[in-house]
Design a protein around this motif. Structure first.
Motif, PDB file in Angstrom:
ATOM      1  N   GLN A 164      50.447  63.536   0.661  1.00 53.23           N
ATOM      2  CA  GLN A 164      50.257  62.533   1.842  1.00 53.23           C
ATOM      3  C   GLN A 164      49.350  61.523   1.601  1.00 53.23           C
ATOM      4  O   GLN A 164      50.036  60.440   2.178  1.00 53.23           O
ATOM      5  N   VAL A 165      48.245  61.910   1.123  1.00 57.75           N
ATOM      6  CA  VAL A 165      47.296  60.646   1.269  1.00 57.75           C
ATOM      7  C   VAL A 165      47.581  59.832  -0.026  1.00 57.75           C
ATOM      8  O   VAL A 165      47.435  58.817   0.185  1.00 57.75           O
ATOM      9  N   ASN A 166      47.882  60.205  -1.035  1.00 60.07           N
ATOM     10  CA  ASN A 166      48.116  59.328  -2.173  1.00 60.07           C
ATOM     11  C   ASN A 166      49.323  58.416  -2.338  1.00 60.07           C
ATOM     12  O   ASN A 166      49.409  57.240  -2.694  1.00 60.07           O
ATOM     13  N   ARG A 167      50.185  58.715  -1.375  1.00 57.40           N
ATOM     14  CA  ARG A 167      51.423  57.835  -1.083  1.00 57.40           C
ATOM     15  C   ARG A 167      51.098  56.754  -0.177  1.00 57.40           C
ATOM     16  O   ARG A 167      51.573  55.725  -0.342  1.00 57.40           O
ATOM     17  N   ASN A 168      50.074  57.019   0.719  1.00 58.35           N
ATOM     18  CA  ASN A 168      49.633  56.098   1.595  1.00 58.35           C
ATOM     19  C   ASN A 168      48.423  55.433   1.634  1.00 58.35           C
ATOM     20  O   ASN A 168      48.180  53.952   1.828  1.00 58.35           O
ATOM     21  N   ILE A 169      47.325  55.744   1.007  1.00 57.72           N
ATOM     22  CA  ILE A 169      46.194  55.401   0.645  1.00 57.72           C
ATOM     23  C   ILE A 169      46.005  54.661  -0.641  1.00 57.72           C
ATOM     24  O   ILE A 169      46.326  55.163  -1.656  1.00 57.72           O
TER      25      ILE A 169
ATOM     26  N   TYR B  23      43.158  50.256   5.243  1.00 55.29           N
ATOM     27  CA  TYR B  23      44.239  49.304   5.617  1.00 55.29           C
ATOM     28  C   TYR B  23      45.131  49.916   6.876  1.00 55.29           C
ATOM     29  O   TYR B  23      46.333  49.458   6.949  1.00 55.29           O
ATOM     30  N   ARG B  24      44.611  50.652   7.548  1.00 55.55           N
ATOM     31  CA  ARG B  24      45.228  51.264   8.881  1.00 55.55           C
ATOM     32  C   ARG B  24      46.440  51.967   8.458  1.00 55.55           C
ATOM     33  O   ARG B  24      47.302  51.812   9.469  1.00 55.55           O
ATOM     34  N   ARG B  25      46.599  52.560   7.564  1.00 51.16           N
ATOM     35  CA  ARG B  25      47.700  53.363   7.100  1.00 51.16           C
ATOM     36  C   ARG B  25      47.678  54.516   7.850  1.00 51.16           C
ATOM     37  O   ARG B  25      46.915  55.319   8.002  1.00 51.16           O
ATOM     38  N   GLY B  26      48.744  54.792   8.501  1.00 49.44           N
ATOM     39  CA  GLY B  26      49.151  55.967   9.052  1.00 49.44           C
ATOM     40  C   GLY B  26      49.339  57.127   8.334  1.00 49.44           C
ATOM     41  O   GLY B  26      50.645  57.521   8.154  1.00 49.44           O
ATOM     42  N   VAL B  27      48.369  58.068   8.083  1.00 46.40           N
ATOM     43  CA  VAL B  27      48.293  59.021   7.195  1.00 46.40           C
ATOM     44  C   VAL B  27      48.572  60.445   7.816  1.00 46.40           C
ATOM     45  O   VAL B  27      48.788  61.227   7.589  1.00 46.40           O
TER      46      VAL B  27
ATOM     47  N   GLU C  80      44.969  59.540  16.209  1.00 46.49           N
ATOM     48  CA  GLU C  80      46.222  59.208  15.995  1.00 46.49           C
ATOM     49  C   GLU C  80      46.690  59.219  14.531  1.00 46.49           C
ATOM     50  O   GLU C  80      45.747  59.493  13.720  1.00 46.49           O
ATOM     51  N   HIS C  81      47.758  58.411  14.161  1.00 40.68           N
ATOM     52  CA  HIS C  81      48.150  58.283  12.857  1.00 40.68           C
ATOM     53  C   HIS C  81      47.137  57.581  11.902  1.00 40.68           C
ATOM     54  O   HIS C  81      47.136  57.740  10.640  1.00 40.68           O
ATOM     55  N   ASP C  82      46.249  56.709  12.447  1.00 42.60           N
ATOM     56  CA  ASP C  82      45.709  55.952  11.564  1.00 42.60           C
ATOM     57  C   ASP C  82      44.230  55.877  11.906  1.00 42.60           C
ATOM     58  O   ASP C  82      43.346  55.010  11.490  1.00 42.60           O
ATOM     59  N   HIS C  83      43.695  56.570  13.012  1.00 46.14           N
ATOM     60  CA  HIS C  83      42.251  56.624  13.382  1.00 46.14           C
ATOM     61  C   HIS C  83      41.906  57.808  14.070  1.00 46.14           C
ATOM     62  O   HIS C  83      42.856  58.579  14.589  1.00 46.14           O
ATOM     63  N   VAL C  84      40.613  58.105  14.023  1.00 44.73           N
ATOM     64  CA  VAL C  84      40.113  59.411  14.903  1.00 44.73           C
ATOM     65  C   VAL C  84      38.928  58.881  15.762  1.00 44.73           C
ATOM     66  O   VAL C  84      38.083  57.843  15.403  1.00 44.73           O
ATOM     67  N   HIS C  85      38.673  59.447  16.731  1.00 39.16           N
ATOM     68  CA  HIS C  85      37.645  59.423  17.901  1.00 39.16           C
ATOM     69  C   HIS C  85      36.795  60.656  17.879  1.00 39.16           C
ATOM     70  O   HIS C  85      37.410  61.649  17.855  1.00 39.16           O
ATOM     71  N   LEU C  86      35.673  60.628  17.990  1.00 36.96           N
ATOM     72  CA  LEU C  86      34.642  61.679  17.779  1.00 36.96           C
ATOM     73  C   LEU C  86      33.355  61.391  18.957  1.00 36.96           C
ATOM     74  O   LEU C  86      33.087  60.243  18.998  1.00 36.96           O
TER      75      LEU C  86
END
Length: 155
Positions: A103-108, A31-35, A65-71
């Motif tokens: 942190q994760v359970n509040r947002n995901i 859900y593109r949550r900023g976690v 960033e807050h909602d995604h990663v790049h590798l």
């Protein structure tokens, strides 16, 4: 080795293969949550670096960033990229949810960390047009040779 082959330390070699495969991967949170916090991104990079090493791959670059990663991953041809991605997402999800529970359970929601989809792009090497021209310019038996750029050999 052919005299035309210049040694490149980035080109890895196996018993019957020389390869230089890189993929740009992007994973988005559910859900593109900023976690992500700075601390979570540091830990995510460590986890993903270890997973890559288990596959014989190398994590060359990582950021997020807050909602995604790049590798940026350098991987061997024996690795199915989809299997590497599944492992990267699965292992990182498990560890990040365990280590950053509050942190994760509040947002995901629904126990998922990553979105089911991802981006994978091949990167590196010559641009496609250059490769196309190089392949076209090969000296096929029975064919009049052409110059490297598709012009006639006489000009």
């Amino acid at each position: 080795m052919s005299p035309r082959w210049e040694h490149n330390p980035e080109v890895r070699r196996g018993a019957h293969v020389a390869y230089h495969l890189h993929a740009h991967l992007v994973f988005v949170t559910k859900y593109r949550r900023g976690v992500f916090t700075a601390q979570m991104l540091v830990r995510c990079e460590e986890i993903m670096r270890d997973v890559c090493a288990d596959f014989g791959a190398e994590l060359k670059q990582f950021n997020g960033e807050h909602d995604h990663v790049h590798l940026l991953v350098h991987y061997p041809p024996k690795v199915a990229l989809s299997k590497l991605v599944n492992s990267l997402k699965g292992v990182s999800s498990r560890y990040l949810r365990q280590e950053f529970t509050g942190q994760v359970n509040r947002n995901i929601m629904h126990g998922r960390f990553w979105s089911g989809s991802y981006f994978a792009g091949s990167v590196g090497g010559a641009p496609l047009e250059i490769v196309r021209r190089y392949i076209q310019a090969q000296e096929r038996p029975g064919r009049q040779p052409e110059g490297w750029w598709g012009d006639s050999p006489t000009g």
